[in-house]
Design a protein around this motif. Structure first.
Motif, PDB file in Angstrom:
ATOM      1  N   UNK A 102       1.621  -1.254   0.282  1.00  0.00           N
ATOM      2  CA  UNK A 102      -0.032  -0.155  -0.412  1.00  0.00           C
ATOM      3  C   UNK A 102       1.299   1.424   0.067  1.00  0.00           C
ATOM      4  N   UNK A 103       1.933   0.848  -0.018  1.00  0.00           N
ATOM      5  CA  UNK A 103       3.224   2.397   0.268  1.00  0.00           C
ATOM      6  C   UNK A 103       3.614   2.210  -1.672  1.00  0.00           C
ATOM      7  N   UNK A 104       2.899   1.259  -2.012  1.00  0.00           N
ATOM      8  CA  UNK A 104       3.837   1.360  -3.869  1.00  0.00           C
ATOM      9  C   UNK A 104       3.697   2.950  -4.646  1.00  0.00           C
ATOM     10  N   UNK A 105       4.452   2.928  -5.611  1.00  0.00           N
ATOM     11  CA  UNK A 105       4.468   4.101  -6.407  1.00  0.00           C
ATOM     12  C   UNK A 105       4.314   4.456  -7.888  1.00  0.00           C
ATOM     13  N   UNK A 106       4.675   3.030  -8.483  1.00  0.00           N
ATOM     14  CA  UNK A 106       4.349   3.367  -9.143  1.00  0.00           C
ATOM     15  C   UNK A 106       2.749   2.640  -9.431  1.00  0.00           C
ATOM     16  N   UNK A 107       1.998   3.487 -10.987  1.00  0.00           N
ATOM     17  CA  UNK A 107       0.150   4.035 -11.205  1.00  0.00           C
ATOM     18  C   UNK A 107       0.178   2.093 -11.433  1.00  0.00           C
ATOM     19  N   UNK A 108       0.620   1.774 -12.755  1.00  0.00           N
ATOM     20  CA  UNK A 108       0.117   0.507 -12.548  1.00  0.00           C
ATOM     21  C   UNK A 108       0.267  -0.400 -11.613  1.00  0.00           C
ATOM     22  N   UNK A 109       1.077  -0.505 -10.137  1.00  0.00           N
ATOM     23  CA  UNK A 109       1.152  -1.418  -9.000  1.00  0.00           C
ATOM     24  C   UNK A 109       0.553  -0.480  -8.147  1.00  0.00           C
ATOM     25  N   UNK A 110      -0.076   1.016  -8.291  1.00  0.00           N
ATOM     26  CA  UNK A 110      -1.137   1.362  -7.201  1.00  0.00           C
ATOM     27  C   UNK A 110      -2.343   0.808  -7.522  1.00  0.00           C
ATOM     28  N   UNK A 111      -2.555   0.758  -9.110  1.00  0.00           N
ATOM     29  CA  UNK A 111      -4.291   0.326  -9.761  1.00  0.00           C
ATOM     30  C   UNK A 111      -4.163  -1.177  -9.350  1.00  0.00           C
ATOM     31  N   UNK A 112      -3.118  -1.808  -9.741  1.00  0.00           N
ATOM     32  CA  UNK A 112      -3.301  -3.463  -9.203  1.00  0.00           C
ATOM     33  C   UNK A 112      -3.912  -3.556  -8.343  1.00  0.00           C
ATOM     34  N   UNK A 113      -2.709  -3.082  -6.710  1.00  0.00           N
ATOM     35  CA  UNK A 113      -3.579  -3.242  -5.533  1.00  0.00           C
ATOM     36  C   UNK A 113      -4.998  -2.855  -5.356  1.00  0.00           C
TER      37      UNK A 113
END
Length: 887
Positions: free
Chosen positions: A604-615
């Motif tokens: 929940x601290x991911x920075x990449x948009x693609x990773x924030x989106x899939x989470x």
């Protein structure tokens, strides 16, 4: 390292044994006060797994695994039913092969033989449920003839008898002449039979040659007629009510009575009444005060109450003789061909007779009242709700329940007869003798009733007898009331209603469950009911052998829409096997790219948009599955839950995210690469958790193989819980924009038949600055997934370009250089012409009334489906042709 392919045959047995050895299914594994209980509808000990069982138990297992992972103390109570007549028949058949009958052995020796068979061969269905993945607490397995359950049965019978809710009476029952026992309505199979309707003239007493005509499909029963009924408003017969006819052959005077049961529109409007051999006639006879004369013995042969020439004659032989004699007397009016339903014993295969005999009955009408109120007040609800009215209809019109059976295998009725016929009902023989001695003033010989109880009597106690009642056990205190009962509609009357009656009566007015989920039938692929006679029965274990248990389970859950029957399609089961392959390949891809969740990783601290989106997509998927399985809104929606996790896993994770992830995986940005690998591994773990209740085997295998250090097996791992911040709306909007752009380009390429390997230039005009930034940031992904050669922003479209609008921007694709436009136009024209001929043929076929009315329903439906698909394809071809004409 994962193997190249998933082989369920090598995995399923190994994992199930592992779970059993660990006690993973046992209740009380955690000290949670929050319990969740399901009782299995106990299958017959003689049974084998069929598709109905597979559906029923898959749905139960999904809820059980889901709630276990959510930290509840889960009990899924398993067991089998002694299945009175079915089990006795199995053992009698084995004895017959040795030339022995049960009477040769005697009661005690015969029952010993049944127990021997039960220990060796009974309960094979339990092993079959293991293969399906059923996670019952098998250490608590019960059998309805266990001593603990037998104790509960005796307690209930005695208490109800002493409360005047069980009594002995002479009434009509369904009698099986082969097995010499009363049977329940559920054990009666109605079959359509081509037969005759015989019309007889009964002479009116003192009528100077006048007759009244009655019709029957069972001429032999006329020897037991004790009246004729006509409708009170039928003017044809008003003057005859109260008069008599002379019963042919017998010579008995029988009255003509007025009763609304007679239908003036049917036949002559006059109905012969045989109270001892027809359920409706029995009720008419009671209302009219008619005699009740039983003309049959236990073999369905005529007894000594009929004229001498017919005594001892088989009922069907007597039928022919009686018709011949009626004809000889000049009283045969006519014979008509007639198709009607005839009751057969589902086990014996012989025609069942309504038969007047002494039996034990429960006062179901009194017991039903609290059970009706429990549903009316909402203490127990039915899902789908339409079954509530079915329940009410039966409960509000309930008849006395015949609870005795003339068998040897079952719970023997705890009633003893004294020398004068007085009945002593007690829990034990010692107590019965004591009661008799108190009554007679001395010890007298007593004889126990030979009958046993209806199987449904003991199974009605299942939700609390399996927990130790009548003893006050810790299990009873914790796990009763149970939560949801999952069962088929065909036993609402026979089991669900009776559990409600018994539970409310004996468990302090607490119903045995708060929800009754009624699942639909599993039919064949054409929608026909499966039956051996039709040859369309599919063995679920054959599908498990071929495609794996997970594929069959997922098919059943995905098909379990409330109120809609499941059409078994092997092609769809195969499709879900392909889903397991897709998941396996995704896991291998992650493994090959060294995806792993590092210690301390916080997604929940991911920075990449693609990773924030899939989470965020993971959180949405979990919420959808949880809401559908909790049953709080619109009941349990297994198909919605299944489709949510399927769509996320296949479409979102595999088809989009892993494709997006290839860019950072192969790039030079080490921070983005590390974060994406960790996120991919974390998302895969979350998928395994959410998917586990549906597909326990492949998810556990991946969990154990991929995870270097797991705190626990997946079966007992925690269900995911995410913070409110899991969904990043900005990242969501950004990645959805990218997906929609790629999808739009792919759609144009497909419609225009652009060669797959051709890369084309893209022109992006009139977009906002935010759109241009997104395009720039994600160009590597967009260009690779949409097969683009280059991009140009805010420039004129070259000739031969096709354009579409994406979120307010104009996207142009320069097709001229990537394909031969003239050749494509010619191809489309040819395709349209060919398809037009095909559609014309289908319309002609479906316009043929002879075909539509004569062909099987599924054949007509298939042709209509072909036409609908062709119309959709035609619309797409014409749209593509129109677009090309503008270039």
């Amino acid at each position: 390292m994962l193997d190249k392919s998933y082989r369920p045959q090598e995995v399923e047995g190994k994992l199930y044994s592992r779970w059993m050895e660990q006690g993973a299914f046992a209740c009380g594994r955690n000290d949670s006060e929050d319990a969740f209980t399901i009782v299995i509808p106990p299958p017959n000990v003689t049974g084998n797994l069929h598709m109905g069982h597979a559906l029923n138990n898959t749905l139960q297992d999904i809820l059980v695994r889901f709630e276990r992972m959510r930290g509840k103390d889960v009990l899924w109570q398993p067991g089998t039913d002694h299945a009175g007549i079915a089990t006795q028949m199995v053992v009698e058949r084995q004895l017959a092969e040795q030339g022995i009958t049960r009477h040769d052995l005697g009661r005690e020796k015969f029952i010993e033989k049944i127990w021997e068979w039960k220990e060796k061969s009974g309960g094979s269905i339990i092993g079959q449920l293991h293969r399906l993945g059923a996670s019952c607490d098998w250490n608590r397995e019960r059998f309805t003839m266990d001593e603990g359950l037998s104790k509960a049965v005796r307690k209930v019978f005695v208490q109800l008898y002493k409360e005047n809710l069980i009594y002995r009476d002479k009434r009509l029952v369904n009698w099986d002449p082969k097995f010499h026992t009363a049977i329940s309505d559920l054990e009666v199979e109605q079959k359509e039979v081509n037969s005759h309707m015989w019309h007889f003239n009964y002479p009116i007493e003192g009528g100077d040659g006048r007759f009244i005509t009655v019709a029957t499909t069972r001429p032999e029963t006329m020897l037991g007629d004790t009246g004729i009924a006509v409708h009170p408003d039928d003017d044809r017969y008003k003057e005859l009510v109260g008069k008599y006819v002379i019963l042919p052959i017998v010579g008995r005077r029988i009255p003509i009575v007025a009763d609304e049961y007679a239908d003036p529109e049917q036949g002559s409007g006059a109905v012969k009444i045989t109270p001892a051999h027809d359920f409706n006639d029995f009720e008419v006879g009671k209302r009219a005060g008619l005699d009740v004369i039983n003309i049959l013995d236990e073999n369905a042969c005529l007894n000594d109450t009929v004229p001498e020439k017919y005594r001892g004659m088989d009922r069907f032989a007597a039928r022919k003789e009686i018709v011949a004699e009626i004809e000889a007397l000049g009283l045969l009016n006519k014979i008509e061909d007639h198709t009607h339903m005839v009751p057969y014993g589902d086990r014996s295969g012989v025609v069942i007779e309504p038969y007047l005999t002494d039996q034990w009955f429960a006062d179901a009408a009194t017991l039903a009242q609290p059970a009706i109120r429990a549903v009316e007040s909402g203490q127990t609800k039915f899902v789908p709700s339409k079954w509530t009215n079915t329940y009410y209809d039966w409960m509000r019109n309930i008849q006395p329940w015949c609870i005795s059976r003339q068998l040897w295998w079952g719970h023997r009725i705890p009633a003893w007869f004294g020398p004068d016929g007085k009945i002593f009902v007690e829990e034990t023989e010692e107590e019965a003798f004591a009661a008799a001695e108190a009554h007679y003033g001395k010890r007298e010989e007593l004889t126990q009733d030979n009958d046993v109880l209806d199987t449904w009597f003991s199974s009605a106690l299942w939700p609390f007898s399996t927990l130790g009642w009548p003893d006050k056990t810790p299990e009873l205190d914790k796990y009763y009331q149970t939560d949801v009962l999952i069962t088929g509609f065909d036993i609402i009357f026979f089991w669900v209603a009776r559990m409600m009656m018994m539970g409310l009566h004996f468990m302090d007015e607490v119903p045995p469950f708060h929800t009754v989920y009624i699942h639909a039938l599993v039919r064949d692929e054409h929608g026909a009911k499966m039956s051996k006679s039709k040859g369309n029965v599919v063995d679920p274990l054959d599908l498990v052998d071929k495609y794996g248990a997970d594929a069959l389970r997922f098919f059943l859950s995905a098909s379990a829409a409330q109120g809609r029957d499941v059409r078994l399609s092997e092609q769809r089961v195969e499709g879900y096997r392909n889903f397991t392959t897709k998941l396996w390949n995704a896991a291998r891809f992650c493994e090959m790219n060294e995806c792993a969740v590092p210690e301390g990783f916080d997604p929940f601290t991911a920075e990449q948009p693609v990773n924030r989106w899939i989470i965020g997509e993971v959180a949405k998927c979990e919420a959808a599955v949880r809401e559908a399985l909790e049953g709080k809104r619109d009941g349990y929606r297994f198909n919605d839950a299944s489709n949510a996790v399927y769509s996320f896993t296949w479409n979102v994770f595999c088809d989009w995210y892993l494709e997006f992830a290839k860019i950072p995986f192969q790039g030079d940005d080490e921070a983005a690469k590390a974060e994406t690998k960790a996120t991919a591994a974390w998302v895969l773990d979350e998928i395994l958790k959410i998917l586990h209740p549906f597909m326990p085997f492949i998810t556990e295998e991946l969990w154990l193989t991929l995870g270097a250090k797991r705190d626990a097996d997946l079966v007992v791992s925690d269900w995911p819980v995410y913070p409110d911040t899991a969904i990043d709306e900005n990242a969501d909007a950004e990645m959805v924009w990218v997906q929609d752009l790629i999808s739009g380009i792919r759609a144009v390429r497909s419609e225009m038949n652009v060669p797959a390997g051709a890369k084309i230039p893209m022109i992006f005009n009139d977009g906002s600055e935010a759109h241009k930034t997104r395009l720039e940031n994600h160009w590597n992904v967009i260009s690779r997934m949409a097969r683009l050669e280059s991009k140009a922003i805010d420039v004129a479209l070259p000739k031969g370009s096709l354009q579409f609008v994406h979120d307010g921007a104009t996207v142009g694709l320069a097709l001229a250089g990537a394909m031969d436009l003239d050749a494509e136009k010619a191809r489309l024209d040819k395709e349209i012409g060919k398809l037009n001929g095909y559609i014309t043929g289908l319309n002609k076929k479906l316009g043929n009334e002879k075909f539509v009315s004569g062909a099987p329903e599924h054949v007509v439906a298939a042709e209509k489906e072909k036409l609908a698909e062709a119309d959709v394809k035609m619309a797409k071809l014409k749209d593509a042709a129109e677009r090309l004409s503008e270039l």
